[in-house]
Enzyme design. Structure first.
Site, PDB file in Angstrom:
ATOM      1  N   LYS A   1       0.808  -1.217   0.000  1.00 39.55           N
ATOM      2  CA  LYS A   1       0.000   0.000   0.000  1.00 39.55           C
ATOM      3  C   LYS A   1       0.847   1.276   0.000  1.00 39.55           C
ATOM      4  O   LYS A   1       0.442   2.300  -0.534  1.00 39.55           O
ATOM      5  CB  LYS A   1      -0.949   0.001   1.203  1.00 39.55           C
ATOM      6  CG  LYS A   1      -2.029  -1.072   1.151  1.00 39.55           C
ATOM      7  CD  LYS A   1      -3.037  -0.818   0.039  1.00 39.55           C
ATOM      8  CE  LYS A   1      -4.208  -1.792   0.107  1.00 39.55           C
ATOM      9  NZ  LYS A   1      -5.112  -1.653  -1.067  1.00 39.55           N
TER      10      LYS A   1
ATOM     11  N   SER B   1       1.701  -9.623  -0.787  1.00 41.37           N
ATOM     12  CA  SER B   1       1.375  -8.201  -0.710  1.00 41.37           C
ATOM     13  C   SER B   1       1.552  -7.592   0.670  1.00 41.37           C
ATOM     14  O   SER B   1       1.750  -6.393   0.799  1.00 41.37           O
ATOM     15  CB  SER B   1      -0.059  -7.978  -1.193  1.00 41.37           C
ATOM     16  OG  SER B   1      -0.950  -8.770  -0.433  1.00 41.37           O
TER      17      SER B   1
ATOM     18  N   GLU C   1      -9.939   5.601   3.012  1.00 43.30           N
ATOM     19  CA  GLU C   1     -10.717   4.482   3.522  1.00 43.30           C
ATOM     20  C   GLU C   1      -9.737   3.359   3.819  1.00 43.30           C
ATOM     21  O   GLU C   1      -8.638   3.343   3.274  1.00 43.30           O
ATOM     22  CB  GLU C   1     -11.737   4.015   2.482  1.00 43.30           C
ATOM     23  CG  GLU C   1     -11.206   3.041   1.410  1.00 43.30           C
ATOM     24  CD  GLU C   1     -10.167   3.657   0.471  1.00 43.30           C
ATOM     25  OE1 GLU C   1     -10.119   4.901   0.368  1.00 43.30           O
ATOM     26  OE2 GLU C   1      -9.402   2.900  -0.152  1.00 43.30           O
TER      27      GLU C   1
END
Lengths: 395, 274
Positions: free
Chosen positions: A85, A374, A107
């Protein structure tokens, strides 16, 4: 394509109040994209602050155990803040700074995007508010505390199903309220244009690095790239550089929850239909009158009823395959990778590991399978323990 | 009877409603109610009562799972209505019954996905059959209107367009060719009552009036007679939504909900007329 659409998908289905803001964002992004100074600053931050490039690790034990493809793990879990991210967030927050915005909102589902945004906001001295579904606040309490520690406000969203979809609703409402001074740092390759394209560009580095690293290690392209898919940002980041390389299979793994034939899953492409929601046309889990149906996954990060429009397009074109893994398969894979390689994956990423366990044994021994890891699993340990505890009781 | 009422061009009913008030030197009142809150029978009575008390146009809100343009009041109404299993067939039947007894224009407020999943052609055909006049689709901006515009036009249903205080240079583009009335959003943010408005209405309506050739109505956050008095000079009509939904939601039973809708519509009407 005008940059707003991917085939029939994408678009800008938002209230009038946001249209000029999206136009300004698009223009600012396209200028930044072509500006060597912006790119240099982003590259430097990615290297010095986030720790790029992330490792491409040959999983020898897993390869030997499964007896098929040579398995590589792309270690996005080793990035600062513990997931992919941060790649997107650094890009967007740099852009926010360039646009003169002093406040960012985001969010978050599992909390990884919220933590990354709170981190970048702290670094750049910006005010930050994160919207998170009340249910996710509960199951990801550690990340909530991390965000507050970093100086962010965390708003618990109780409307609707109180998960990621509702957090997006609330962030969009907040953006409508303060569109003039606020930059919305959207966390995935979804939402209205230009977000799907912009987030993909910021995540594209994952696949570019895989390509370069694998060329050095194996002297060839991978045979398949695997990634989990919620909104789809880590998958799009891993896939995008390989789209022109037709020999490379691109496989997205959706969350099957209790199973795609139950009503408790989040397998959007497997079970969804084309609709319009959260600013984009894409595949969604919905009823025949367009009401978005509640979704379920053990993983807060994959617990989303839609998917980014470029994935929808890759699916329509047959360029990428979309499969699914259940909660149980993901938890098994979570434990498997922990014991086999000494790497605790995020429960989201464990969905991709679960599918690797299914297909690697059927692939030739000289083939190469890359799994995009990830995120790291520290945030999930408590919840997995609870899950396993329930299993023991049931047994 | 159905054939008769379809002789009206549907946006004709909207134009007539504004025209009638203009001739009286008055402003139009537009009221909103969420279909199925507290229940469908009450909604029908509330709509008829609002019309009897001087509403010139009624917006029927279609309950949606994810109403991103709505504040907490209408979100909660949507959730209550959805629990009753409200579907489009119920709403069309309700519109049909209301149309049988009134010539007041009725429009739907709903999210674009509802129309797309229903099938736009079938949707607007059913709108026409039920005597509906227009739709307001808050997540369908001007640029994406092609999604449903042709189907709406074919069946004579007005696609109401919106402008907001940050539309700036978009106002001219959006106003050109707009149908029914131009929905002027009072302020930033979602629906819901506001204590005060920060918008410079003089500047906002200067841009709007230079661009529009149909009636205007001002909505979002207008919550009582006093606010109606303060803003009514700017537009041809005012829209009251959340405040109406809130007063209905505070009723202990459907009977009281109808009584509250009557009293509140009366207050708004007299604020427009005095």
């Amino acid at each position: 394509m005008d940059g707003k659409r991917f085939g029939r998908h994408g678009g800008q289905y938002v209230p009038e109040t946001l249209m000029n803001a999206l136009g300004e964002l698009e223009q600012a992004y396209d200028e930044a994209r072509m500006d060597p100074a912006f790119q240099a600053e982003l590259t430097a931050l990615s290297k010095d602050y986030a720790g790029r490039p992330s490792l491409l690790y040959f999983a020898a034990n897993m390869t030997k155990d499964l007896g098929g493809a040579r398995i590589y793990l792309k270690r996005e879990d080793l990035n600062h803040t513990g997931s992919h991210k941060i790649n997107n967030v650094l890009g967007q927050v740099l852009l926010a700074k360039r646009m003169g915005k002093k406040r960012v909102i985001a969010e978050t589902g599992a909390g990884q995007h919220g933590v990354a945004t709170a981190t970048a906001a702290a670094l750049f001295g910006m005010e930050c508010s994160v919207y998170m579904g009340a249910e996710d606040v509960e199951r990801q309490a550690l990340n909530v505390f991390r965000m507050r520690l970093l100086g962010s406000e965390v708003h618990s969203v109780t409307s609707g199903t109180a998960t990621l979809k509702d957090a997006v609703n609330e962030a969009m409402r907040e953006w409508t309220k303060r569109v003039q001074d606020t930059f919305y740092v959207l966390g995935s390759v979804m939402g209205p244009a230009p977000y799907p394209r912009m987030v993909r560009d910021f995540q594209r580095i994952i696949g570019e690095e895989i390509k370069t690293q694998l060329m050095e290690l194996e002297g060839k392209l991978p045979d398949a790239v695997l990634a989990c898919v919620g909104g789809g940002s880590n998958a799009m980041g891993a896939f995008h550089a390989f789209i022109p390389d037709k020999s490379v299979r691109l496989i997205g793994v959706e969350a099957a929850g209790d199973g795609v034939d139950t009503d408790r899953h989040a397998a959007t492409i497997t079970k969804g239909t084309v609709g319009i929601f959260h600013g984009m046309k894409s595949y969604f889990l919905q009823d025949d009158e367009g009401q978005i149906t509640p979704v379920y996954s053990i993983s807060a990060g994959l617990d989303y009823p839609g998917i980014g429009p470029e994935h929808a397009w890759l699916h329509d074109e047959g360029r990428a395959e979309y499969v699914s893994a259940t909660d149980k398969e993901a938890v098994d894979a979570f434990c498997y990778l922990s014991r086999m390689e000494g790497i605790i994956p995020a429960i989201e990423s464990a969905h991709a590991v679960a599918h690797a366990r299914k297909i690697a044994p059927e692939m030739p021994e000289d083939s190469v399978l890359v799994v995009n890891l990830s995120g790291r699993g520290d945030k999930d340990v408590y919840q997995i323990a609870r899950y396993m505890g329930v299993d023991v009781h049931e047994g | 009877m159905k054939d008769d009422r379809n002789q009206y061009a549907s946006s004709g009913r909207i134009a007539e409603a504004f025209e009638k008030r203009k001739k009286q030197g008055r402003k139009a009142l537009i009221t909103f109610v969420t279909a199925g809150d507290p229940d469908l029978a009450a909604t029908e009575r509330i709509v008829q009562a609002m019309i009897a008390e001087g509403a010139d146009l009624v917006e029927l809100g279609i309950p949606y799972s994810d109403p991103i343009a709505e504040g907490p009041v209408i979100q909660a109404a949507n959730e209550r209505a959805l629990k009753h299993g409200i579907r489009m067939a119920h709403v069309f039947a309700l519109a049909d019954r209301v149309r049988a007894v009134t010539n007041t224009p009725l429009v739907l407020l709903l999210y674009v996905n509802v129309i797309v999943q229903y099938g736009a052609d079938r949707f607007f055909s059913d709108c026409r059959t039920s005597g509906l006049d227009g739709v307001i689709v808050p997540d369908l901006p001007y640029e994406e209107r092609g999604e449903i515009e042709e189907d709406a036009k074919r069946h004579g249903i007005a696609l109401i367009r919106m402008v907001s205080p940050v539309s700036d240079d978009r106002i001219r583009m959006v106003a050109k060719g707009a149908e029914g009335f131009l929905y002027c959003v009072s302020s930033l943010g979602v629906t819901g009552v506001r204590a005060q408005f920060d918008t410079d209405f003089d500047a906002f309506f200067k841009s709007i009036d230079a661009a529009r050739d149909i009636p205007t109505a001002l909505g979002f956050g207008i919550s009582d007679g006093a606010q109606v008095r303060a803003v009514k000079r700017y537009a041809d009509g005012v829209i009251v939504g959340s405040a109406m939904v809130r007063t209905i939601s505070e009723a202990k039973n459907p009977e009281e909900a109808v009584a509250r809708a009557i009293a509140f519509t009366r207050e708004l009407r007299s604020a427009l007329d005095d």
